[in-house]
Design a protein around this motif. Structure first.
Motif, PDB file in Angstrom:
ATOM      1  N   VAL A 143      19.871 -19.717  87.083  1.00 27.27           N
ATOM      2  CA  VAL A 143      20.005 -18.384  86.486  1.00 27.27           C
ATOM      3  C   VAL A 143      21.464 -18.130  86.098  1.00 27.27           C
ATOM      4  N   SER A 144      22.391 -18.542  86.944  1.00 33.51           N
ATOM      5  CA  SER A 144      23.816 -18.369  86.638  1.00 33.51           C
ATOM      6  C   SER A 144      24.221 -19.177  85.406  1.00 33.51           C
ATOM      7  N   ALA A 145      23.742 -20.404  85.330  1.00 28.98           N
ATOM      8  CA  ALA A 145      24.065 -21.248  84.173  1.00 28.98           C
ATOM      9  C   ALA A 145      23.500 -20.644  82.887  1.00 28.98           C
ATOM     10  N   LEU A 146      22.283 -20.144  82.949  1.00 30.06           N
ATOM     11  CA  LEU A 146      21.686 -19.508  81.769  1.00 30.06           C
ATOM     12  C   LEU A 146      22.475 -18.262  81.369  1.00 30.06           C
ATOM     13  N   GLY A 147      22.933 -17.490  82.347  1.00 29.59           N
ATOM     14  CA  GLY A 147      23.748 -16.313  82.061  1.00 29.59           C
ATOM     15  C   GLY A 147      25.062 -16.675  81.386  1.00 29.59           C
ATOM     16  N   LEU A 148      25.704 -17.749  81.852  1.00 27.90           N
ATOM     17  CA  LEU A 148      26.961 -18.177  81.236  1.00 27.90           C
ATOM     18  C   LEU A 148      26.752 -18.647  79.800  1.00 27.90           C
ATOM     19  N   VAL A 149      25.670 -19.357  79.551  1.00 27.44           N
ATOM     20  CA  VAL A 149      25.378 -19.821  78.188  1.00 27.44           C
ATOM     21  C   VAL A 149      25.119 -18.630  77.271  1.00 27.44           C
ATOM     22  N   LEU A 157      27.279 -17.515  73.977  1.00 25.53           N
ATOM     23  CA  LEU A 157      26.677 -17.322  72.657  1.00 25.53           C
ATOM     24  C   LEU A 157      26.957 -15.923  72.114  1.00 25.53           C
ATOM     25  N   ARG A 158      26.909 -14.925  72.982  1.00 21.19           N
ATOM     26  CA  ARG A 158      27.198 -13.561  72.549  1.00 21.19           C
ATOM     27  C   ARG A 158      28.640 -13.446  72.056  1.00 21.19           C
ATOM     28  N   ARG A 159      29.573 -14.075  72.773  1.00 16.05           N
ATOM     29  CA  ARG A 159      30.988 -14.039  72.348  1.00 16.05           C
ATOM     30  C   ARG A 159      31.179 -14.728  70.996  1.00 16.05           C
ATOM     31  N   PHE A 160      30.524 -15.877  70.807  1.00 15.85           N
ATOM     32  CA  PHE A 160      30.627 -16.572  69.512  1.00 15.85           C
ATOM     33  C   PHE A 160      30.041 -15.726  68.390  1.00 15.85           C
ATOM     34  N   MET A 161      28.928 -15.061  68.657  1.00 13.49           N
ATOM     35  CA  MET A 161      28.314 -14.230  67.636  1.00 13.49           C
ATOM     36  C   MET A 161      29.201 -13.012  67.315  1.00 13.49           C
ATOM     37  N   GLN A 162      29.833 -12.424  68.314  1.00 12.70           N
ATOM     38  CA  GLN A 162      30.733 -11.311  68.090  1.00 12.70           C
ATOM     39  C   GLN A 162      31.953 -11.763  67.283  1.00 12.70           C
ATOM     40  N   ALA A 163      32.466 -12.961  67.583  1.00 15.87           N
ATOM     41  CA  ALA A 163      33.629 -13.486  66.854  1.00 15.87           C
ATOM     42  C   ALA A 163      33.270 -13.736  65.390  1.00 15.87           C
ATOM     43  N   ALA A 164      32.017 -14.090  65.115  1.00 16.47           N
ATOM     44  CA  ALA A 164      31.587 -14.358  63.745  1.00 16.47           C
ATOM     45  C   ALA A 164      31.153 -13.083  63.021  1.00 16.47           C
ATOM     46  N   GLY A 165      31.127 -11.964  63.738  1.00 20.44           N
ATOM     47  CA  GLY A 165      30.748 -10.700  63.117  1.00 20.44           C
ATOM     48  C   GLY A 165      29.245 -10.511  63.000  1.00 20.44           C
ATOM     49  N   LEU A 166      28.472 -11.188  63.802  1.00 13.74           N
ATOM     50  CA  LEU A 166      27.021 -11.086  63.709  1.00 13.74           C
ATOM     51  C   LEU A 166      26.434  -9.975  64.583  1.00 13.74           C
ATOM     52  N   THR A 167      27.194  -9.503  65.564  1.00 13.73           N
ATOM     53  CA  THR A 167      26.719  -8.425  66.441  1.00 13.73           C
ATOM     54  C   THR A 167      27.788  -7.344  66.516  1.00 13.73           C
TER      55      THR A 167
END
Length: 70
Positions: A49-55, A59-69
Motif C-alpha cells: 500500500v505504501s509503494a502504491l501511494g508513493l507511485v 504521478l500526481r507531481r509529474f502531471m502537475q508539472a506538465a499542467g494536466l491537473t
C-alpha cells in the motif's frame, strides 16, 4: 572434447547440515505460529500500500508539472 562426468542421480546435491539447535536438516521445521503469519501478512500488505501511494504521488507531481491537473 570430453564430456564432464556426472554423479549418480541418487547422490545428494549437498551434504546434510545441522540446524542451529543441533537437529539434522532432514527433520521437518516447526510450523510458524498464526501470530507470525498474520504479522508477515500485515507487513507485506502495508509495504505494498505504501509503494502504491508513493507511485501515485509521483504521478500526481509529474502531471502537475506538465499542467494536466490544477
Amino acid at each position: 572434447m570430453t564430456s564432464p562426468t556426472h554423479e549418480s542421480p541418487s547422490a545428494p546435491l549437498h551434504p546434510p547440515t545441522a540446524r542451529p539447535g543441533g537437529e539434522p536438516s532432514g527433520t521437518p521445521a516447526r510450523p510458524a505460529s498464526w501470530l507470525s503469519k498474520i504479522g508477515w501478512l500485515v507487513l507485506i500488505w502495508g509495504g505494498s500500500v505504501s509503494a502504491l501511494g508513493l507511485v501515485s504521488l509521483a504521478l500526481r507531481r509529474f502531471m502537475q508539472a506538465a499542467g494536466l491537473t490544477p
